[in-house]
Design a protein around this motif. Structure first.
Motif, PDB file in Angstrom:
ATOM      1  N   VAL A  56      61.131  88.611  16.542  1.00  0.00           N
ATOM      2  CA  VAL A  56      60.260  88.406  15.382  1.00  0.00           C
ATOM      3  C   VAL A  56      59.443  89.674  15.173  1.00  0.00           C
ATOM      4  O   VAL A  56      59.175  90.420  16.114  1.00  0.00           O
ATOM      5  N   GLU A  57      59.067  89.911  13.933  1.00  0.00           N
ATOM      6  CA  GLU A  57      58.317  91.107  13.581  1.00  0.00           C
ATOM      7  C   GLU A  57      56.901  91.050  14.158  1.00  0.00           C
ATOM      8  O   GLU A  57      56.285  89.990  14.246  1.00  0.00           O
ATOM      9  N   LEU A  58      56.395  92.204  14.537  1.00  0.00           N
ATOM     10  CA  LEU A  58      55.037  92.291  15.062  1.00  0.00           C
ATOM     11  C   LEU A  58      54.057  91.896  13.970  1.00  0.00           C
ATOM     12  O   LEU A  58      54.018  92.514  12.907  1.00  0.00           O
ATOM     13  N   PRO A  59      53.261  90.851  14.193  1.00  0.00           N
ATOM     14  CA  PRO A  59      52.323  90.433  13.148  1.00  0.00           C
ATOM     15  C   PRO A  59      51.113  91.361  13.076  1.00  0.00           C
ATOM     16  O   PRO A  59      50.696  91.943  14.070  1.00  0.00           O
ATOM     17  N   THR A  60      50.565  91.502  11.872  1.00  0.00           N
ATOM     18  CA  THR A  60      49.326  92.237  11.691  1.00  0.00           C
ATOM     19  C   THR A  60      48.161  91.370  12.129  1.00  0.00           C
ATOM     20  O   THR A  60      47.233  91.830  12.783  1.00  0.00           O
ATOM     21  N   GLN A  61      48.223  90.111  11.752  1.00  0.00           N
ATOM     22  CA  GLN A  61      47.209  89.141  12.130  1.00  0.00           C
ATOM     23  C   GLN A  61      47.864  87.795  12.334  1.00  0.00           C
ATOM     24  O   GLN A  61      48.915  87.509  11.771  1.00  0.00           O
ATOM     25  N   MET A  62      47.219  86.969  13.137  1.00  0.00           N
ATOM     26  CA  MET A  62      47.653  85.584  13.322  1.00  0.00           C
ATOM     27  C   MET A  62      46.436  84.694  13.131  1.00  0.00           C
ATOM     28  O   MET A  62      45.344  85.027  13.575  1.00  0.00           O
ATOM     29  N   LEU A  63      46.655  83.586  12.477  1.00  0.00           N
ATOM     30  CA  LEU A  63      45.601  82.615  12.252  1.00  0.00           C
ATOM     31  C   LEU A  63      45.999  81.333  12.967  1.00  0.00           C
ATOM     32  O   LEU A  63      47.053  80.772  12.697  1.00  0.00           O
ATOM     33  N   CYS A  64      45.187  80.903  13.895  1.00  0.00           N
ATOM     34  CA  CYS A  64      45.443  79.670  14.631  1.00  0.00           C
ATOM     35  C   CYS A  64      44.395  78.647  14.215  1.00  0.00           C
ATOM     36  O   CYS A  64      43.202  78.943  14.201  1.00  0.00           O
ATOM     37  N   ILE A  65      44.851  77.452  13.867  1.00  0.00           N
ATOM     38  CA  ILE A  65      43.951  76.389  13.456  1.00  0.00           C
ATOM     39  C   ILE A  65      44.000  75.300  14.521  1.00  0.00           C
ATOM     40  O   ILE A  65      45.070  74.812  14.865  1.00  0.00           O
ATOM     41  N   ARG A  66      42.833  74.943  15.022  1.00  0.00           N
ATOM     42  CA  ARG A  66      42.757  73.920  16.063  1.00  0.00           C
ATOM     43  C   ARG A  66      41.950  72.756  15.524  1.00  0.00           C
ATOM     44  O   ARG A  66      40.822  72.921  15.067  1.00  0.00           O
ATOM     45  N   TYR A  67      42.551  71.570  15.544  1.00  0.00           N
ATOM     46  CA  TYR A  67      41.863  70.364  15.091  1.00  0.00           C
ATOM     47  C   TYR A  67      41.608  69.490  16.310  1.00  0.00           C
ATOM     48  O   TYR A  67      42.508  69.249  17.108  1.00  0.00           O
ATOM     49  N   VAL A  68      40.377  69.020  16.438  1.00  0.00           N
ATOM     50  CA  VAL A  68      39.991  68.219  17.595  1.00  0.00           C
ATOM     51  C   VAL A  68      39.382  66.907  17.101  1.00  0.00           C
ATOM     52  O   VAL A  68      38.475  66.921  16.259  1.00  0.00           O
ATOM     53  N   GLU A  69      39.901  65.797  17.603  1.00  0.00           N
ATOM     54  CA  GLU A  69      39.310  64.495  17.327  1.00  0.00           C
ATOM     55  C   GLU A  69      38.534  64.066  18.545  1.00  0.00           C
ATOM     56  O   GLU A  69      39.037  64.139  19.662  1.00  0.00           O
ATOM     57  N   GLY A  70      37.318  63.627  18.332  1.00  0.00           N
ATOM     58  CA  GLY A  70      36.504  63.200  19.456  1.00  0.00           C
ATOM     59  C   GLY A  70      35.739  61.933  19.139  1.00  0.00           C
ATOM     60  O   GLY A  70      35.630  61.519  17.987  1.00  0.00           O
ATOM     61  N   ALA A  71      35.193  61.322  20.171  1.00  0.00           N
ATOM     62  CA  ALA A  71      34.433  60.089  19.990  1.00  0.00           C
ATOM     63  C   ALA A  71      33.169  60.346  19.169  1.00  0.00           C
ATOM     64  O   ALA A  71      32.763  59.502  18.373  1.00  0.00           O
ATOM     65  N   GLN A  72      32.553  61.503  19.357  1.00  0.00           N
ATOM     66  CA  GLN A  72      31.309  61.819  18.654  1.00  0.00           C
ATOM     67  C   GLN A  72      31.547  62.489  17.302  1.00  0.00           C
ATOM     68  O   GLN A  72      30.806  62.261  16.359  1.00  0.00           O
ATOM     69  N   ALA A  73      32.565  63.344  17.231  1.00  0.00           N
ATOM     70  CA  ALA A  73      32.809  64.079  15.985  1.00  0.00           C
ATOM     71  C   ALA A  73      34.189  64.722  16.029  1.00  0.00           C
ATOM     72  O   ALA A  73      34.776  64.890  17.090  1.00  0.00           O
TER      73      ALA A  73
END
Length: 82
Positions: free
Chosen positions: A33-50
């Motif tokens: 795969v081509e070397l990326p200039t940037q990567m964006l990672c999105i993390r979604y967390v479900e919790g009891a409080q929020a």
């Protein structure tokens, strides 16, 4: 305009994240795969409080307008895959 590529998570649990990141790094180093200039990672967390969403930008700083554009591209890709 650059092509948006969404890399699907190949694991079944969050414990697989280090293995998945190593696999991506191996693909980049091998030239598969081509070397990326940037990567964006999105993390979604479900919790009891929020619930929470964290955005991790790898490879530089993204301005707000660019970030919103990337998220719109991602939304369109998910809703209208071609």
């Amino acid at each position: 305009m650059a092509e948006l590529k969404i890399v699907e998570y190949p694991g079944v649990s969050v414990q697989d994240i280090p293995r998945m990141l190593r696999a991506i790094a191996d693909e980049i180093e091998s030239g598969e795969v081509e070397l990326p200039t940037q990567m964006l990672c999105i993390r979604y967390v479900e919790g009891a409080q929020a619930d929470g969403i964290d955005l991790h930008v790898l490879g530089g700083d993204l301005r707000t307008a660019m970030l919103l554009g990337l998220l719109e591209m991602a939304k369109d890709y998910v809703l209208n895959p071609e």
